[in-house]
Design a protein around this motif. Structure first.
Motif, mmCIF file in Angstrom:
data_model
loop_
_atom_site.group_PDB
_atom_site.id
_atom_site.type_symbol
_atom_site.label_atom_id
_atom_site.label_comp_id
_atom_site.label_asym_id
_atom_site.label_seq_id
_atom_site.Cartn_x
_atom_site.Cartn_y
_atom_site.Cartn_z
ATOM 1 N N GLU A 180 -4.839 44.367 40.713
ATOM 2 C CA GLU A 180 -5.240 42.974 40.491
ATOM 3 C C GLU A 180 -5.684 42.352 41.818
ATOM 4 O O GLU A 180 -6.677 41.613 41.868
ATOM 5 C CB GLU A 180 -3.984 42.257 39.994
ATOM 6 N N ALA A 181 -4.934 42.646 42.886
ATOM 7 C CA ALA A 181 -5.276 42.111 44.217
ATOM 8 C C ALA A 181 -6.662 42.611 44.639
ATOM 9 O O ALA A 181 -7.460 41.855 45.193
ATOM 10 C CB ALA A 181 -4.220 42.531 45.240
ATOM 11 N N PHE A 182 -6.961 43.867 44.346
ATOM 12 C CA PHE A 182 -8.286 44.409 44.658
ATOM 13 C C PHE A 182 -9.361 43.753 43.790
ATOM 14 O O PHE A 182 -10.420 43.362 44.281
ATOM 15 C CB PHE A 182 -8.320 45.930 44.432
ATOM 16 N N ASP A 183 -9.091 43.664 42.484
ATOM 17 C CA ASP A 183 -10.115 43.156 41.552
ATOM 18 C C ASP A 183 -10.438 41.678 41.825
ATOM 19 O O ASP A 183 -11.598 41.269 41.769
ATOM 20 C CB ASP A 183 -9.667 43.348 40.100
ATOM 21 N N LYS A 184 -9.392 40.876 42.117
ATOM 22 C CA LYS A 184 -9.633 39.443 42.372
ATOM 23 C C LYS A 184 -10.415 39.251 43.668
ATOM 24 O O LYS A 184 -11.299 38.408 43.756
ATOM 25 C CB LYS A 184 -8.307 38.677 42.412
ATOM 26 N N PHE A 185 -10.079 40.059 44.672
ATOM 27 C CA PHE A 185 -10.796 39.968 45.945
ATOM 28 C C PHE A 185 -12.261 40.374 45.747
ATOM 29 O O PHE A 185 -13.176 39.716 46.260
ATOM 30 C CB PHE A 185 -10.123 40.873 46.995
ATOM 31 N N ALA A 186 -12.466 41.431 44.986
ATOM 32 C CA ALA A 186 -13.832 41.916 44.744
ATOM 33 C C ALA A 186 -14.676 40.802 44.113
ATOM 34 O O ALA A 186 -15.833 40.592 44.489
ATOM 35 C CB ALA A 186 -13.784 43.138 43.831
ATOM 36 N N LYS A 187 -14.065 40.079 43.179
ATOM 37 C CA LYS A 187 -14.758 38.971 42.509
ATOM 38 C C LYS A 187 -15.144 37.895 43.531
ATOM 39 O O LYS A 187 -16.253 37.369 43.499
ATOM 40 C CB LYS A 187 -13.805 38.380 41.455
ATOM 41 N N MET A 188 -14.218 37.601 44.463
ATOM 42 C CA MET A 188 -14.482 36.571 45.493
ATOM 43 C C MET A 188 -15.696 36.916 46.344
ATOM 44 O O MET A 188 -16.426 36.047 46.762
ATOM 45 C CB MET A 188 -13.290 36.441 46.460
ATOM 46 N N VAL A 189 -15.871 38.222 46.636
ATOM 47 C CA VAL A 189 -17.001 38.585 47.499
ATOM 48 C C VAL A 189 -18.224 39.007 46.667
ATOM 49 O O VAL A 189 -19.192 39.548 47.199
ATOM 50 C CB VAL A 189 -16.645 39.686 48.544
ATOM 51 N N GLY A 190 -18.154 38.750 45.350
ATOM 52 C CA GLY A 190 -19.325 38.965 44.491
ATOM 53 C C GLY A 190 -19.558 40.406 44.069
ATOM 54 O O GLY A 190 -20.693 40.792 43.777
ATOM 55 N N LEU A 191 -18.483 41.215 44.023
ATOM 56 C CA LEU A 191 -18.645 42.596 43.544
ATOM 57 C C LEU A 191 -18.294 42.650 42.047
ATOM 58 O O LEU A 191 -17.434 41.913 41.585
ATOM 59 C CB LEU A 191 -17.718 43.543 44.332
ATOM 60 N N PRO A 192 -18.945 43.523 41.284
ATOM 61 C CA PRO A 192 -18.696 43.566 39.838
ATOM 62 C C PRO A 192 -17.321 44.130 39.458
ATOM 63 O O PRO A 192 -16.724 44.877 40.238
ATOM 64 C CB PRO A 192 -19.811 44.470 39.300
ATOM 65 N N TYR A 193 -16.839 43.792 38.269
ATOM 66 C CA TYR A 193 -15.565 44.281 37.737
ATOM 67 C C TYR A 193 -15.718 45.702 37.224
ATOM 68 O O TYR A 193 -16.745 46.006 36.632
ATOM 69 C CB TYR A 193 -15.106 43.360 36.589
ATOM 70 N N PRO A 194 -14.729 46.586 37.339
ATOM 71 C CA PRO A 194 -13.495 46.435 38.097
ATOM 72 C C PRO A 194 -13.753 46.737 39.568
ATOM 73 O O PRO A 194 -14.327 47.754 39.905
ATOM 74 C CB PRO A 194 -12.556 47.468 37.468
#
Ligand code: KG4
Ligand code: ZN
Length: 324
Positions: free
Chosen positions: A155-169
Motif C-alpha cells: 500500500e505504501a508503494f502503491d500510494k506513493f506511485a500514485k503521488m508521482v503519477g505512476l499507474p496502478y499497481p
C-alpha cells in the motif's frame, strides 16, 4: 488457479490478472473484482485441467482462499470450490491467504527448486498489498512477532506511485524507475526503526512524501521522479530489513522466508540475501511468479491438510479474521 502435485510440484499456474481493469480507478474496486472473478473462474479451471490432461478422478482435493480478503471475491472462490467438491466428490480445504504467501517458496517447477526445510522452524517476512508482518513458524504454528501498525508495505508503494503519477499497481513501477535514481537524493522518516520491538509504520513516511511532492512543480516531479522513487524505496526496504534483522537476532532462527507481492521488489530481494549471508542463514525467496497472488501458493498451503484428511466442512464461510 493452479494444479500442484502431492510432491509440491506446480504442474500449471494460471493468473487472471485484473490489474488493467482496476487501473483507471487507481485501486481495486471490490464489486468489479468479484464480477470478474465470476466470469474468469470456471474457464480458468477448465483451461488448467485440459492443458495438463488431468481428469477430476485424479484430483485429491481443492484448496481455496477463504480468509481474509474482499468478501465478494472470497465468496466466488468458495462457492465454486464447494460446488465442485460436492459434484466431483473431492474434499476441499479453506486456506488463509497469508499462509499461502508464507508457503509459496516451498513449491517447485521446471525452473525452480524450493528449499527442503519447510518442516524446520523459520522466520517469515510477509509483505503484500494488504498485509505486512513478521512471523515465526514452527510445527504448523504461525506466531506474529511484528506487524505494520498502519499501511501495508505494498500500500505504501502503491500510494506513493500514485503521488508521482505512476499507474496502478505502482510497486513494480517504483522498482523499475528506482534503478535510474539516487537512493540518497531525498531523506524520508523511518518511524520506529531504532526501537527493539518488531512493529513498523509507513503512514508517516507516506505523509512526508506527500508534503515533499506538494511543494514540487509538475516539471520538477517529472525531472526528479527516479530519485524520488529510489529514495522512497530505499527507506521502505531499510525499515523492513532492519526489523527482519532484529527478529533474526531475537529468535536465533536460521531459516528465513521473504514473500508476498512486495517480495518481488529487487532491492528488498538483494538486501534480504545480504542479511541472510551476514547472519549465516538460509533464505527462501519465491520466484517472481509466486510472489504476487497466485493459485500455486494456496494449493501448497492446503496440501498437507488435504493429505492428512483435515478438510473443511461444507458450511465454511468467508472470514475477515486476520489470524492464521
Ligand atoms: O501479494 P499481492 O499480490 O496481493 C496482496 O495480497 O495484496 O501484493 C500486491 C502488492 C501491490 O501493492 C504491489 O504494488 C506490490 O505487491 N508489488 C511490488 C512489486 N511487485 C508487486 N512492490 C514493490 N516492488 C515490486 N517489484
Ligand atoms: Zn497476496
Amino acid at each position: 488457479m493452479a494444479l500442484v502435485s502431492e510432491a509440491s510440484e506446480v504442474l500449471c499456474c494460471l493468473v487472471a490478472s485484473q490489474d488493467l481493469v482496476h487501473e483507471p480507478f487507481g485501486g481495486v474496486v471490490p464489486e468489479i473484482a468479484s464480477r470478474n472473478h465470476t466470469s474468469n473462474i470456471l474457464p480458468l479451471i477448465d483451461e488448467a485441467l485440459t492443458s495438463q490432461n488431468i481428469s477430476w478422478d485424479q484430483i485429491l482435493g481443492i484448496a481455496v482462499t477463504n480468509r481474509p480478503g474482499l468478501v465478494g471475491s472470497l465468496i466466488v472462490g468458495l462457492v465454486t470450490a464447494k460446488t465442485l467438491a460436492l459434484s466431483k466428490n473431492v474434499p476441499f480445504v479453506g486456506v488463509h491467504h497469508i499462509k499461502g504467501h508464507i508457503m509459496a517458496p516451498f513449491v517447485s517447477d521446471e525452473d525452480y527448486k524450493g528449499p527442503g526445510w519447510h518442516n524446520e522452524p523459520f522466520l517469515a517476512l510477509v509483505v503484500s498489498g494488504g498485509h505486512s508482518q513478521i512471523y515465526s513458524v514452527e510445527k504448523g504454528e504461525f506466531k506474529v512477532l511484528g506487524s505494520t501498525i498502519d499501511d501495508a508495505a505494498g500500500e505504501a508503494f502503491d500510494k506513493f506511485a500514485k503521488m508521482v503519477g505512476l499507474p496502478y499497481p505502482g510497486g513494480v513501477q517504483v522498482d523499475r524507475l528506482s534503478v535510474k535514481g539516487d537512493p540518497k537524493a531525498f531523506q524520508f522518516p523511518k518511524p520506529m526503526i531504532r526501537e527493539a520491538h518488531l512493529n513498523f509504520s509507513f503512514s508517516g513516511l507516506k505523509s512526508a512524501a506527500q508534503r515533499l511532492i506538494e511543494k514540487m512543480s509538475l516539471d520538477e516531479i517529472e525531472l526528479r521522479k527516479a530519485d524520488l522513487c529510489a529514495s522512497y524505496q530505499a527507506t521502505v526496504v531499510e525499515v523492513l530489513i532492519t526489523k527482519l534483522r532484529k527478529a533474526q537476532e531475537q529468535t536465533g532462527l536460521q531459516n528465513i522466508v521473504v514473500s508476498g507481492g512486495v517480495s518481488a521488489n529487487s532491492l528488498l530481494r538483494a538486501k534480504a540475501q545480504e542479511l541472510a549471508k551476514d547472519k549465516g542463514c538460509e533464505i527462501a525467496l519465491p520466484p517472481l511468479r509466486y510472489c504476487t497472488d497466485n493459485g500455486a501458493m494456496i494449493a501448497r498451503a492446503g496440501l498437507e491438510d488435504i493429505l492428512n484428511g483435515q478438510v473443511s466442512a461444507h458450511d465454511l464461510g468467508p472470514s475477515p479474521r486476520s489470524e492464521i
